[in-house]
Design a protein around this motif. Sequence first.
Motif, PDB file in Angstrom:
ATOM      1  N   GLY A 112       0.839  -1.209   0.000  1.00 53.93           N
ATOM      2  CA  GLY A 112       0.000   0.000   0.000  1.00 53.93           C
ATOM      3  C   GLY A 112       0.869   1.252   0.000  1.00 53.93           C
ATOM      4  O   GLY A 112       0.576   2.231  -0.694  1.00 53.93           O
ATOM      5  N   MET A 113       1.953   1.218   0.782  1.00 56.11           N
ATOM      6  CA  MET A 113       2.844   2.379   0.791  1.00 56.11           C
ATOM      7  C   MET A 113       3.547   2.534  -0.554  1.00 56.11           C
ATOM      8  O   MET A 113       3.819   3.653  -0.995  1.00 56.11           O
ATOM      9  CB  MET A 113       3.875   2.270   1.922  1.00 56.11           C
ATOM     10  CG  MET A 113       3.291   2.413   3.325  1.00 56.11           C
ATOM     11  SD  MET A 113       2.012   3.668   3.507  1.00 56.11           S
ATOM     12  CE  MET A 113       2.851   5.119   2.939  1.00 56.11           C
ATOM     13  N   TYR A 136      -3.392   7.324   8.460  1.00 54.31           N
ATOM     14  CA  TYR A 136      -2.564   6.163   8.779  1.00 54.31           C
ATOM     15  C   TYR A 136      -1.110   6.635   8.997  1.00 54.31           C
ATOM     16  O   TYR A 136      -0.604   7.479   8.237  1.00 54.31           O
ATOM     17  CB  TYR A 136      -2.651   5.123   7.655  1.00 54.31           C
ATOM     18  CG  TYR A 136      -1.526   4.131   7.751  1.00 54.31           C
ATOM     19  CD1 TYR A 136      -1.299   3.443   8.943  1.00 54.31           C
ATOM     20  CD2 TYR A 136      -0.655   3.918   6.693  1.00 54.31           C
ATOM     21  CE1 TYR A 136      -0.235   2.569   9.070  1.00 54.31           C
ATOM     22  CE2 TYR A 136       0.406   3.039   6.811  1.00 54.31           C
ATOM     23  CZ  TYR A 136       0.612   2.381   8.009  1.00 54.31           C
ATOM     24  OH  TYR A 136       1.678   1.531   8.143  1.00 54.31           O
ATOM     25  N   ASN A 183      -8.143   6.221   9.820  1.00 58.23           N
ATOM     26  CA  ASN A 183      -7.502   5.184  10.629  1.00 58.23           C
ATOM     27  C   ASN A 183      -6.619   5.903  11.652  1.00 58.23           C
ATOM     28  O   ASN A 183      -5.684   6.587  11.254  1.00 58.23           O
ATOM     29  CB  ASN A 183      -6.660   4.308   9.685  1.00 58.23           C
ATOM     30  CG  ASN A 183      -5.870   3.225  10.394  1.00 58.23           C
ATOM     31  OD1 ASN A 183      -6.065   2.958  11.568  1.00 58.23           O
ATOM     32  ND2 ASN A 183      -4.961   2.594   9.655  1.00 58.23           N
ATOM     33  N   SER A 232      -4.307  -0.570   0.250  1.00 57.83           N
ATOM     34  CA  SER A 232      -3.370  -1.613   0.633  1.00 57.83           C
ATOM     35  C   SER A 232      -4.037  -2.951   0.357  1.00 57.83           C
ATOM     36  O   SER A 232      -5.025  -3.302   0.999  1.00 57.83           O
ATOM     37  CB  SER A 232      -3.041  -1.485   2.126  1.00 57.83           C
ATOM     38  OG  SER A 232      -2.416  -2.665   2.578  1.00 57.83           O
ATOM     39  N   LYS A 235      -4.607  -5.838   3.031  1.00 61.75           N
ATOM     40  CA  LYS A 235      -5.752  -5.893   3.953  1.00 61.75           C
ATOM     41  C   LYS A 235      -6.903  -6.715   3.345  1.00 61.75           C
ATOM     42  O   LYS A 235      -6.733  -7.876   3.057  1.00 61.75           O
ATOM     43  CB  LYS A 235      -6.183  -4.466   4.295  1.00 61.75           C
ATOM     44  CG  LYS A 235      -5.023  -3.523   4.682  1.00 61.75           C
ATOM     45  CD  LYS A 235      -4.442  -3.869   6.020  1.00 61.75           C
ATOM     46  CE  LYS A 235      -3.430  -2.869   6.567  1.00 61.75           C
ATOM     47  NZ  LYS A 235      -2.421  -2.314   5.699  1.00 61.75           N
ATOM     48  N   MET A 244       2.003  -8.798   0.984  1.00 59.65           N
ATOM     49  CA  MET A 244       1.933  -7.338   0.967  1.00 59.65           C
ATOM     50  C   MET A 244       1.571  -6.957  -0.464  1.00 59.65           C
ATOM     51  O   MET A 244       2.117  -7.542  -1.422  1.00 59.65           O
ATOM     52  CB  MET A 244       3.294  -6.702   1.282  1.00 59.65           C
ATOM     53  CG  MET A 244       3.914  -7.057   2.612  1.00 59.65           C
ATOM     54  SD  MET A 244       3.031  -6.410   4.040  1.00 59.65           S
ATOM     55  CE  MET A 244       3.100  -4.653   3.747  1.00 59.65           C
TER      56      MET A 244
HETATM   57  C1  LIG Z   1      -5.269   3.135   5.647  1.00 57.34           C
HETATM   58  C2  LIG Z   1      -3.954   2.510   5.224  1.00 57.34           C
HETATM   59  N1  LIG Z   1      -3.418   2.886   4.065  1.00 57.34           N
HETATM   60  C3  LIG Z   1      -2.268   2.365   3.616  1.00 57.34           C
HETATM   61  C4  LIG Z   1      -1.580   1.417   4.347  1.00 57.34           C
HETATM   62  C5  LIG Z   1      -0.281   0.894   3.831  1.00 57.34           C
HETATM   63  O1  LIG Z   1      -0.416  -0.417   3.350  1.00 57.34           O
HETATM   64  P1  LIG Z   1       0.787  -1.467   3.338  1.00 57.34           P
HETATM   65  O2  LIG Z   1       1.020  -1.901   4.742  1.00 57.34           O
HETATM   66  O3  LIG Z   1       0.293  -2.544   2.450  1.00 57.34           O
HETATM   67  O4  LIG Z   1       1.977  -0.764   2.809  1.00 57.34           O
HETATM   68  C6  LIG Z   1      -2.120   0.988   5.581  1.00 57.34           C
HETATM   69  C7  LIG Z   1      -1.462  -0.012   6.444  1.00 57.34           C
HETATM   70  O5  LIG Z   1      -0.339  -0.367   6.394  1.00 57.34           O
HETATM   71  C8  LIG Z   1      -3.330   1.569   6.008  1.00 57.34           C
HETATM   72  O6  LIG Z   1      -3.866   1.228   7.179  1.00 57.34           O
END
Ligand SMILES: Cc1ncc(COP(=O)(O)O)c(C=O)c1O
Length: 441
Positions: A112-113, A136, A183, A232, A235, A244
């Motif tokens: 997600g990042m 987040y 979040n 992301s 999830k 991931m």
């Molecule tokens: C709302 C939200 N956006 C983005 C992310 C980032 O996702 P990832 O962990 O897959 O990089 C997260 C959690 O990590 C999240 O809770």
Amino acid sequence: MASPSTPAQAAKKALSRVDLDGHALPPSPAPSSPHPGSRRYALATELVYTDSKDQYGASSIPIYQSATFKQTSSNGGNEYDYTRSGNPTRTHLERHLAKIMNATRCLAVGSGMGALDVITRLLKPGDEVITGDDLYGGTNRLLTYLKNNQGVVVHHVDTTNVDAVKEVITEKTAMVLLETPTNPLIKIVDVASIARASHEANSKALVVVDNTMLSPMLCNPLDLGADISYESGTKYLSGHHDIMAGVIAVNDAEIGDKMYFTINATGCGLSPNDSFLLMRGVKTLAIRMEKQQTSAQRIAEFLESHGFKVRYPGLRSHPQYDLHWSMARGAGAVLSFETGDVALSERIVEAARLWGISVSFGCVNSLISMPCRMSHASIDAKTRAERQMPEDIIRLCVGIEDVDDLIDDLTRALVQAGAVTLTIDGFHANEANGGSSTPSA
Ligand SMILES: Cc1ncc(COP(=O)(O)O)c(C=O)c1O
Ligand SMILES: N[C@@H](CCSC[C@H](N)C(=O)O)C(=O)O
């Protein structure tokens, strides 16, 4: 031989070839839907319905675990040459996701990042970003990095207040980045009004929505006026906490091309194996989410009825209940509640057995966490205080276990931690610990 100039020509060229056994070789597994970008069935059907023209009729997408692809001429020109640039398993997933996210193009990356990194590379020094004050932690961290190192100006405002966003939009605003529900405070953001106001004030501003908390099962931010929707895939989309992933959906071809350029240039595209796993996870999104949010509703009502301050958009008491339901098809399965005492919250979290103490959400297993100590620890204590994040807040991410077992385990944890007072009629949150004085059995 001249290299085909369009993807259609490339496909035709590859289709005309046969392998040693005489099998026709299709260009790749075809789109998972005959009409990518346009849904024909109910979402629950579209999630599982795929129409890949695999040469052997494989009913699940094969994993093209290959870094490189042989070419038919010295000019290259076949549909795939190198997995960083494109891979049939990833393409199949991306087309499937485009369909369910109501987008013309979807891109799948390693987290997600990673998705937000690709999106924010659309920015240049001097650009301004408007975003929320409840975000987040990882998103906050990346934006802070861009502010400190890349000359991007970041405005954190209360995005639940459309006027607060309007006040800071200027011709320098390049991006408005929203999360809803936020979040971990579960605040609701009016995506449609902010998108309209942003585009009216500055037609070049890109409205970007992080849809991780709801997933395309419950909300399609592009339909609400967003330019880019991302989430992301770690999830709800995958659902099992075994990969991931990050996905980005867009309708503007030029923006899609720019983001694809970054993915190819930096090499952050989702691996073939993880593309397969994400595709498999997406197929069960509807039944998982239905079960998870039904249980989340029960648990939110249980906590509220016993006097805790609960944040969940499925509760009528949520101050933005109507706004949430005007945008979304469900309340999701993440809720938070307060105890009024950090040490008490720690005891509750540590007393839980069925609820795993873990960051993340959207998994089939139920999780419990203290965001200020865990998922949002990268936001410093001073900033957390300025943004009024209660340090005692407990986040619950509801899985697919039997809901009565989950409630029993939570009850035991609340009692063991000393969070409730037992009475002849049942129990209620201790007033001294932030509970209300209206207990129910
Ligand atoms: C709302 C939200 N956006 C983005 C992310 C980032 O996702 P990832 O962990 O897959 O990089 C997260 C959690 O990590 C999240 O809770
Ligand atoms: N140590 C990680 C924390 C990830 S939090 C994951 C998820 N988004 C959540 O809200 O629980 C980090 O620093 O990013």
